[in-house]
Write a protein that holds these residues in place. Structure first.
Motif, PDB file in Angstrom:
ATOM      1  N   GLY A  21      12.919 -68.033  50.656  1.00  0.00           N
ATOM      2  CA  GLY A  21      13.937 -67.139  50.113  1.00  0.00           C
ATOM      3  C   GLY A  21      13.848 -66.899  48.620  1.00  0.00           C
ATOM      4  O   GLY A  21      14.864 -66.605  47.993  1.00  0.00           O
ATOM      5  N   ILE A  22      12.684 -67.005  48.053  1.00  0.00           N
ATOM      6  CA  ILE A  22      12.512 -66.751  46.617  1.00  0.00           C
ATOM      7  C   ILE A  22      12.358 -65.254  46.422  1.00  0.00           C
ATOM      8  O   ILE A  22      11.384 -64.651  46.874  1.00  0.00           O
ATOM      9  N   GLU A  23      13.340 -64.648  45.780  1.00  0.00           N
ATOM     10  CA  GLU A  23      13.392 -63.194  45.622  1.00  0.00           C
ATOM     11  C   GLU A  23      13.139 -62.784  44.182  1.00  0.00           C
ATOM     12  O   GLU A  23      13.262 -63.564  43.262  1.00  0.00           O
ATOM     13  N   TYR A 130      15.566 -82.496  38.057  1.00  0.00           N
ATOM     14  CA  TYR A 130      16.383 -81.293  38.151  1.00  0.00           C
ATOM     15  C   TYR A 130      16.084 -80.539  39.447  1.00  0.00           C
ATOM     16  O   TYR A 130      17.005 -80.137  40.168  1.00  0.00           O
ATOM     17  N   MET A 131      14.822 -80.361  39.764  1.00  0.00           N
ATOM     18  CA  MET A 131      14.461 -79.649  40.990  1.00  0.00           C
ATOM     19  C   MET A 131      14.844 -80.452  42.231  1.00  0.00           C
ATOM     20  O   MET A 131      15.250 -79.885  43.237  1.00  0.00           O
ATOM     21  N   ARG A 132      14.743 -81.773  42.153  1.00  0.00           N
ATOM     22  CA  ARG A 132      15.155 -82.616  43.275  1.00  0.00           C
ATOM     23  C   ARG A 132      16.657 -82.527  43.508  1.00  0.00           C
ATOM     24  O   ARG A 132      17.123 -82.529  44.637  1.00  0.00           O
ATOM     25  N   SER A 133      17.434 -82.396  42.416  1.00  0.00           N
ATOM     26  CA  SER A 133      18.879 -82.284  42.573  1.00  0.00           C
ATOM     27  C   SER A 133      19.289 -80.950  43.184  1.00  0.00           C
ATOM     28  O   SER A 133      20.351 -80.841  43.782  1.00  0.00           O
ATOM     29  N   LEU A 134      18.447 -79.922  43.074  1.00  0.00           N
ATOM     30  CA  LEU A 134      18.749 -78.611  43.654  1.00  0.00           C
ATOM     31  C   LEU A 134      18.339 -78.503  45.115  1.00  0.00           C
ATOM     32  O   LEU A 134      18.695 -77.525  45.776  1.00  0.00           O
ATOM     33  N   GLN A 135      17.587 -79.465  45.633  1.00  0.00           N
ATOM     34  CA  GLN A 135      17.009 -79.367  46.974  1.00  0.00           C
ATOM     35  C   GLN A 135      18.053 -79.184  48.076  1.00  0.00           C
ATOM     36  O   GLN A 135      17.871 -78.377  48.949  1.00  0.00           O
ATOM     37  N   GLY A 136      19.147 -79.910  48.062  1.00  0.00           N
ATOM     38  CA  GLY A 136      20.103 -79.853  49.164  1.00  0.00           C
ATOM     39  C   GLY A 136      21.143 -78.752  49.042  1.00  0.00           C
ATOM     40  O   GLY A 136      21.925 -78.530  49.960  1.00  0.00           O
ATOM     41  N   ILE A 137      21.166 -78.028  47.960  1.00  0.00           N
ATOM     42  CA  ILE A 137      22.190 -77.013  47.722  1.00  0.00           C
ATOM     43  C   ILE A 137      21.686 -75.668  48.245  1.00  0.00           C
ATOM     44  O   ILE A 137      20.664 -75.158  47.781  1.00  0.00           O
ATOM     45  N   PRO A 138      22.403 -75.069  49.207  1.00  0.00           N
ATOM     46  CA  PRO A 138      21.893 -73.818  49.792  1.00  0.00           C
ATOM     47  C   PRO A 138      21.924 -72.617  48.836  1.00  0.00           C
ATOM     48  O   PRO A 138      21.069 -71.748  48.923  1.00  0.00           O
ATOM     49  N   ASP A 139      22.892 -72.543  47.932  1.00  0.00           N
ATOM     50  CA  ASP A 139      23.009 -71.404  47.018  1.00  0.00           C
ATOM     51  C   ASP A 139      22.356 -71.657  45.666  1.00  0.00           C
ATOM     52  O   ASP A 139      22.573 -70.893  44.729  1.00  0.00           O
ATOM     53  N   ALA A 140      21.581 -72.709  45.561  1.00  0.00           N
ATOM     54  CA  ALA A 140      20.937 -73.053  44.287  1.00  0.00           C
ATOM     55  C   ALA A 140      19.878 -72.009  43.945  1.00  0.00           C
ATOM     56  O   ALA A 140      19.243 -71.438  44.830  1.00  0.00           O
ATOM     57  N   PRO A 141      19.679 -71.756  42.644  1.00  0.00           N
ATOM     58  CA  PRO A 141      18.635 -70.809  42.267  1.00  0.00           C
ATOM     59  C   PRO A 141      17.254 -71.347  42.625  1.00  0.00           C
ATOM     60  O   PRO A 141      17.017 -72.551  42.607  1.00  0.00           O
ATOM     61  N   LYS A 142      16.358 -70.458  42.971  1.00  0.00           N
ATOM     62  CA  LYS A 142      14.988 -70.812  43.342  1.00  0.00           C
ATOM     63  C   LYS A 142      14.082 -70.524  42.155  1.00  0.00           C
ATOM     64  O   LYS A 142      14.040 -69.416  41.657  1.00  0.00           O
ATOM     65  N   TYR A 143      13.345 -71.534  41.723  1.00  0.00           N
ATOM     66  CA  TYR A 143      12.497 -71.429  40.540  1.00  0.00           C
ATOM     67  C   TYR A 143      11.024 -71.587  40.888  1.00  0.00           C
ATOM     68  O   TYR A 143      10.668 -72.342  41.790  1.00  0.00           O
ATOM     69  N   PHE A 144      10.180 -70.908  40.129  1.00  0.00           N
ATOM     70  CA  PHE A 144       8.783 -71.263  40.006  1.00  0.00           C
ATOM     71  C   PHE A 144       8.749 -72.296  38.884  1.00  0.00           C
ATOM     72  O   PHE A 144       9.485 -72.166  37.907  1.00  0.00           O
ATOM     73  N   VAL A 145       7.920 -73.304  38.979  1.00  0.00           N
ATOM     74  CA  VAL A 145       7.812 -74.300  37.922  1.00  0.00           C
ATOM     75  C   VAL A 145       6.424 -74.191  37.295  1.00  0.00           C
ATOM     76  O   VAL A 145       5.412 -74.260  37.998  1.00  0.00           O
ATOM     77  N   ALA A 146       6.393 -73.992  35.968  1.00  0.00           N
ATOM     78  CA  ALA A 146       5.134 -73.890  35.238  1.00  0.00           C
ATOM     79  C   ALA A 146       4.945 -75.166  34.431  1.00  0.00           C
ATOM     80  O   ALA A 146       5.756 -75.484  33.562  1.00  0.00           O
ATOM     81  N   THR A 147       3.878 -75.913  34.730  1.00  0.00           N
ATOM     82  CA  THR A 147       3.632 -77.178  34.055  1.00  0.00           C
ATOM     83  C   THR A 147       2.135 -77.464  33.972  1.00  0.00           C
ATOM     84  O   THR A 147       1.359 -76.947  34.759  1.00  0.00           O
ATOM     85  N   GLN A 148       1.761 -78.282  33.018  1.00  0.00           N
ATOM     86  CA  GLN A 148       0.396 -78.762  32.886  1.00  0.00           C
ATOM     87  C   GLN A 148       0.282 -80.226  33.312  1.00  0.00           C
ATOM     88  O   GLN A 148      -0.811 -80.757  33.373  1.00  0.00           O
TER      89      GLN A 148
END
Length: 166
Positions: A21-23, A130-148
């Motif tokens: 559901g990443i829009e 932060y991303m782990r805390s968003l995992q269970g929330i259905p209305d949480a924003p969906k992010y791409f993560v940019a990291t090295q």
């Protein structure tokens, strides 16, 4: 060759849209080391991400903890810190009262401070938490993560459903 790469990117974006559901407009969460290396090699992050994600407008975010990490590096990361503050939307990943209480000692039942034990707030710190805390929330924003950071990439890959850019 560029046609093939563009075709694969469209395929992956379609997969993440249908399954997770990443829009569009896409939200990209930048890690501190990603910003540092991009600025170091004079890469324009905003236009590169727009070309890569094949979108004219993208939203760029950075965590407050990543900015503190860049600020702690010193003078060589000053331009990366400025980019994070000026061009990105800052996400507060720890609460204000938790930052205030960080240095206090924890109290035992008898009211005396225990030696060597510091209060460690349970607020999320860093991109993984932060991303782990968003995992269970259905209305949480969906992010791409940019990291090295390879350990962060491995950790986020184990969570699943998080597109990773590096």
């Amino acid at each position: 060759m560029k046609v093939n790469r563009s075709k694969f990117i469209r395929k992956y974006l379609r997969f993440y849209r249908l399954v997770f559901g990443i829009e569009s407009p896409y939200k990209v969460l930048l890690d501190g080391n990603f910003i540092f290396h991009a600025i170091k090699y004079k890469i324009d992050i905003v236009t590169r991400l727009a070309v890569l994600l094949q979108e004219k407008s993208i939203e760029i975010f950075v965590l407050r903890s990543a900015l503190r990490e860049l600020n702690g590096v010193g003078e060589k990361a000053a331009s990366a810190y400025q980019f994070g503050e000026q061009c990105c939307t800052i996400i507060e990943d720890c609460k204000e009262e938790d930052r205030r209480l960080k240095g206090r000692e924890s109290k035992d039942k008898d009211g005396k401070g225990s030696k060597g034990n510091k209060y460690h707030p349970k607020a999320p710190r860093g991109a993984y938490e932060y991303m782990r805390s968003l995992q269970g929330i259905p209305d949480a924003p969906k992010y791409f993560v940019a990291t090295q950071d390879s350990s962060l990439r491995n950790g986020l890959g184990n969570l699943g459903g998080i597109p990773i850019l590096y």
